[in-house]
Design a protein around this motif. Structure first.
Motif, PDB file in Angstrom:
ATOM      1  N   UNK A   1       0.839  -1.197   0.000  1.00 26.67           N
ATOM      2  CA  UNK A   1       0.000   0.000   0.000  1.00 26.67           C
ATOM      3  C   UNK A   1       0.872   1.245   0.000  1.00 26.67           C
ATOM      4  N   UNK A   2       0.273   2.352  -0.386  1.00 26.37           N
ATOM      5  CA  UNK A   2       0.917   3.661  -0.320  1.00 26.37           C
ATOM      6  C   UNK A   2      -0.037   4.609   0.387  1.00 26.37           C
ATOM      7  N   UNK A   3       0.505   5.676   0.938  1.00 30.90           N
ATOM      8  CA  UNK A   3      -0.343   6.727   1.489  1.00 30.90           C
ATOM      9  C   UNK A   3      -0.786   7.617   0.334  1.00 30.90           C
ATOM     10  N   UNK A   4      -2.107   7.879   0.255  1.00 30.79           N
ATOM     11  CA  UNK A   4      -2.625   8.699  -0.838  1.00 30.79           C
ATOM     12  C   UNK A   4      -3.257   9.997  -0.352  1.00 30.79           C
TER      13      UNK A   4
ATOM     14  N   UNK B   1       0.349  19.439  11.667  1.00 28.21           N
ATOM     15  CA  UNK B   1       1.022  18.151  11.848  1.00 28.21           C
ATOM     16  C   UNK B   1       0.152  17.035  11.296  1.00 28.21           C
ATOM     17  N   UNK B   2       0.765  16.057  10.655  1.00 27.66           N
ATOM     18  CA  UNK B   2       0.022  14.917  10.126  1.00 27.66           C
ATOM     19  C   UNK B   2      -0.521  14.083  11.280  1.00 27.66           C
ATOM     20  N   UNK B   3      -1.810  13.720  11.201  1.00 25.15           N
ATOM     21  CA  UNK B   3      -2.431  12.953  12.273  1.00 25.15           C
ATOM     22  C   UNK B   3      -2.988  11.609  11.804  1.00 25.15           C
ATOM     23  N   UNK B   4      -3.370  11.507  10.522  1.00 23.43           N
ATOM     24  CA  UNK B   4      -3.930  10.276   9.975  1.00 23.43           C
ATOM     25  C   UNK B   4      -3.548  10.159   8.511  1.00 23.43           C
ATOM     26  N   UNK B   5      -3.584   8.922   8.025  1.00 23.96           N
ATOM     27  CA  UNK B   5      -3.231   8.648   6.639  1.00 23.96           C
ATOM     28  C   UNK B   5      -4.288   7.751   6.012  1.00 23.96           C
ATOM     29  N   UNK B   6      -4.595   7.996   4.739  1.00 25.83           N
ATOM     30  CA  UNK B   6      -5.448   7.084   3.981  1.00 25.83           C
ATOM     31  C   UNK B   6      -4.539   6.326   3.027  1.00 25.83           C
ATOM     32  N   UNK B   7      -4.726   4.994   2.972  1.00 24.93           N
ATOM     33  CA  UNK B   7      -3.880   4.175   2.108  1.00 24.93           C
ATOM     34  C   UNK B   7      -4.542   3.941   0.760  1.00 24.93           C
TER      35      UNK B   7
ATOM     36  N   UNK C   1      -7.854   3.757   6.701  1.00 27.21           N
ATOM     37  CA  UNK C   1      -7.477   4.989   7.385  1.00 27.21           C
ATOM     38  C   UNK C   1      -6.711   4.599   8.644  1.00 27.21           C
ATOM     39  N   UNK C   2      -5.492   5.112   8.757  1.00 25.28           N
ATOM     40  CA  UNK C   2      -4.624   4.769   9.873  1.00 25.28           C
ATOM     41  C   UNK C   2      -4.298   6.014  10.681  1.00 25.28           C
TER      42      UNK C   2
ATOM     43  N   UNK D   1       5.205  14.178  -4.241  1.00 28.29           N
ATOM     44  CA  UNK D   1       4.714  13.033  -3.459  1.00 28.29           C
ATOM     45  C   UNK D   1       5.153  13.115  -2.009  1.00 28.29           C
ATOM     46  N   UNK D   2       5.656  14.267  -1.573  1.00 25.28           N
ATOM     47  CA  UNK D   2       5.958  14.452  -0.155  1.00 25.28           C
ATOM     48  C   UNK D   2       4.665  14.352   0.644  1.00 25.28           C
ATOM     49  N   UNK D   3       4.746  13.836   1.847  1.00 21.91           N
ATOM     50  CA  UNK D   3       3.533  13.626   2.646  1.00 21.91           C
ATOM     51  C   UNK D   3       2.761  14.928   2.839  1.00 21.91           C
ATOM     52  N   UNK D   4       3.455  16.054   3.002  1.00 21.09           N
ATOM     53  CA  UNK D   4       2.767  17.340   3.180  1.00 21.09           C
ATOM     54  C   UNK D   4       2.020  17.774   1.928  1.00 21.09           C
ATOM     55  N   UNK D   5       2.357  17.217   0.782  1.00 21.52           N
ATOM     56  CA  UNK D   5       1.720  17.607  -0.482  1.00 21.52           C
ATOM     57  C   UNK D   5       0.526  16.729  -0.844  1.00 21.52           C
ATOM     58  N   UNK D   6       0.323  15.647  -0.108  1.00 18.31           N
ATOM     59  CA  UNK D   6      -0.797  14.756  -0.422  1.00 18.31           C
ATOM     60  C   UNK D   6      -2.121  15.465  -0.125  1.00 18.31           C
ATOM     61  N   UNK D   7      -3.179  15.101  -0.846  1.00 19.42           N
ATOM     62  CA  UNK D   7      -4.478  15.728  -0.584  1.00 19.42           C
ATOM     63  C   UNK D   7      -4.991  15.375   0.810  1.00 19.42           C
ATOM     64  N   UNK D   8      -5.839  16.235   1.329  1.00 23.74           N
ATOM     65  CA  UNK D   8      -6.474  15.996   2.625  1.00 23.74           C
ATOM     66  C   UNK D   8      -7.737  15.172   2.425  1.00 23.74           C
ATOM     67  N   UNK D   9      -8.111  14.398   3.410  1.00 22.57           N
ATOM     68  CA  UNK D   9      -9.379  13.649   3.354  1.00 22.57           C
ATOM     69  C   UNK D   9     -10.175  13.900   4.594  1.00 22.57           C
TER      70      UNK D   9
END
Length: 77
Positions: A6-9, A18-24, A29-30, A69-77
């Motif tokens: 999986x990847x974080x999307x 600050x990043x708090x959760x990730x969608x794969x 959702x983690x 593709x930096x984590x800060x650049x990923x879309x929010x969900x």
């Protein structure tokens, strides 16, 4: 060989940014701690864990020279 992990999307952030959760890529959702464990176990592609000067563990994207593709650049969900 293709990487089937999986990847974080997408991410969620708190009021401080600050990043708090990730969608794969599979839709899971983690929370940050669960995501940290998954990354350490090698189940998430494109990211790694590092230890900061204060000893805390953090998730960061693999250095590949692509800022999009930096984590800060990923879309929010």
């Amino acid at each position: 060989m293709s990487d089937e992990r999986e990847r974080f999307i997408a991410t969620q952030k708190n009021g401080d940014g600050d990043l708090t959760s990730f969608q794969t890529s599979s839709g899971r959702v983690l929370g940050y701690e669960q995501a940290l464990q998954e990354v350490q176990a090698g189940r998430i592609a494109g990211v790694n864990v590092f230890k900061s000067k204060d000893g805390a563990l953090h998730i960061r994207g693999d250095a590949d020279g692509d800022p999009t593709n930096n984590l800060d650049q990923l879309p929010l969900f």
